[in-house]
Design an enzyme around this catalytic site. Structure first.
Site, short mmCIF file in Angstrom:
data_model
loop_
_atom_site.label_atom_id
_atom_site.label_comp_id
_atom_site.label_asym_id
_atom_site.label_seq_id
_atom_site.Cartn_x
_atom_site.Cartn_y
_atom_site.Cartn_z
N ASN A 184 82.98 -16.20 6.46
CA ASN A 184 84.37 -16.68 6.52
C ASN A 184 84.48 -17.97 7.30
O ASN A 184 83.71 -18.22 8.24
CB ASN A 184 85.29 -15.61 7.11
CG ASN A 184 85.45 -15.74 8.62
OD1 ASN A 184 86.29 -16.49 9.11
ND2 ASN A 184 84.59 -15.04 9.36
N CYS B 164 84.27 -19.35 18.40
CA CYS B 164 84.46 -19.44 16.96
C CYS B 164 83.76 -20.68 16.42
O CYS B 164 83.98 -21.79 16.91
CB CYS B 164 85.93 -19.49 16.59
SG CYS B 164 86.11 -19.46 14.81
#
Ligand SMILES: Cc1cc2nc3c(=O)[nH]c(=O)nc-3n(C[C@H](O)[C@H](O)[C@H](O)COP(=O)(O)O)c2cc1C
Length: 308
Positions: free
Chosen positions: A74, A133
């Site tokens: 993702n 992230c």
């Protein structure tokens, strides 16, 4: 939580009271209060929000998620309503009596401190700093690889936070132990290991990368052994509790993480394959394992595989 022997599963993780050792991994599901209440009703010890930033973010354009061998890739780009925009949902969760770990990120020390103050002010039971992230570019995500930044951010948040501070680490670094040590030096109450692994998928017909962002983060069973190794290495050096995250799909995975040194586990991608039932199934399997092997609590199992 069904027929669980919940007493053997309950714990105090650095001040965060958990009725069970499972949590949902940040961001994999939605983040509305009714959805996270359903997650809580499925057996987790506390719910983790999707990572909140200082302001609303729309995230990357599609495609943002693709299924690959052993998991998901993702590059959502951290879409979220912003800390202030989420306050209504957080209040609703607290009204419902749901323990909430608020995940958040920022691009400056000051923004991290403001985020921590606002989230604690609305009753977050713990904070999870997403320093890891891989999808957000230079200004936000890169601090995960820099021990000095990790220590500075952690200690700045600790100075203002009224709830335990959990630092979530990236596996996309040369030496995760030095980053975990930096978080501990900064005063982290616990460490979550790990976020997704940088990866890519290519469409052979279009002869182009599948994700609009090109590079994404790999999650699910494909990353379990890597994430487990990270927990193992961190546990060899760091004293604060560890939350294992990456590819947990069943109770055996959870027990492996505990034996490697994790006090609890976060479960994300497995929900896509097994539904919300996965949390109770893991809890019940862990409880049965403890009982059959005559352990009185999860704590007695944590780190056991390190015995020389
Ligand atoms: C679609 C998706 C969105 C995610 N969003 C976040 C996020 O907002 N914040 C965060 O810290 N991690 C995020 N993650 C990473 C997960 O929390 C977790 O660290 C990772 O997926 C590994 O766990 P798993 O294998 O159980 O999914 C996301 C993962 C996926 C698959």
């Amino acid at each position: 939580m069904g027929g669980l022997t919940s007493t053997s599963l309950a714990m105090d993780l650095a001040g965060l009271k958990l009725r069970s050792p499972t949590l949902n991994a940040s961001g994999v599901l939605g983040m509305s209060a009714p959805l996270l209440k359903r997650v809580y009703d499925s057996g987790v010890g506390a719910v983790v929000t999707k990572s909140l930033g200082p302001t609303l973010r729309t995230g990357h354009t599609n495609p943002t998620v693709v299924e690959v061998e052993g998991g998901l890739l993702n590059a959502m780009g951290l879409p979220n309503p912003g800390v202030e925009g989420y306050m209504g949902e957080l209040r609703e969760l607290k009204r419902e009596g749901v323990p909430v770990v608020a995940s958040f990120f920022a691009s400056t020390i000051e923004e991290f401190q403001v985020g921590a103050q606002v989230l604690c002010g609305e009753g977050a039971d713990a904070l999870e700093l997403n320093l890891s992230c891989p999808n957000v570019g230079e200004e936000l995500g890169m601090c995960a690889a820099d021990a000095i930044s990790v220590e500075r951010i952690t200690s700045a948040v600790k100075r203002v936070a009224k709830a335990p501070v959990i630092v979530k680490l990236s596996p996309n670094v040369t030496d995760i132990v030095s980053i975990a040590v930096a978080a501990e030096r900064g005063g982290a109450d616990a460490i979550t290991a790990v976020n997704t692994l940088k990866a890519i998928a290519i469409d052979v017909d279009f002869r182009r990368p599948v994700l609009a962002n090109v590079i994404g983060g790999l999650s699910g069973p494909a990353i379990k052994s890597v994430a487990l190794r990270c927990v193992w290495e961190i546990a060899e050096t760091v004293k604060v509790p560890i939350i294992g995250c990456g590819g947990v799909s069943n109770w055996r995975d959870a027990v492996e993480y505990m034996l490697a040194g994790a006090s609890a586990v976060e479960i994300g991608t497995a929900v896509m394959y097994h539904g919300f039932e996965v949390y109770n199934a893991v809890n019940e399997g862990v409880a049965k394992y403890l009982k059959e092997n005559r352990f009185g609590s999860v704590k007695e199992v944590v780190g056991l595989a390190h015995r020389k």
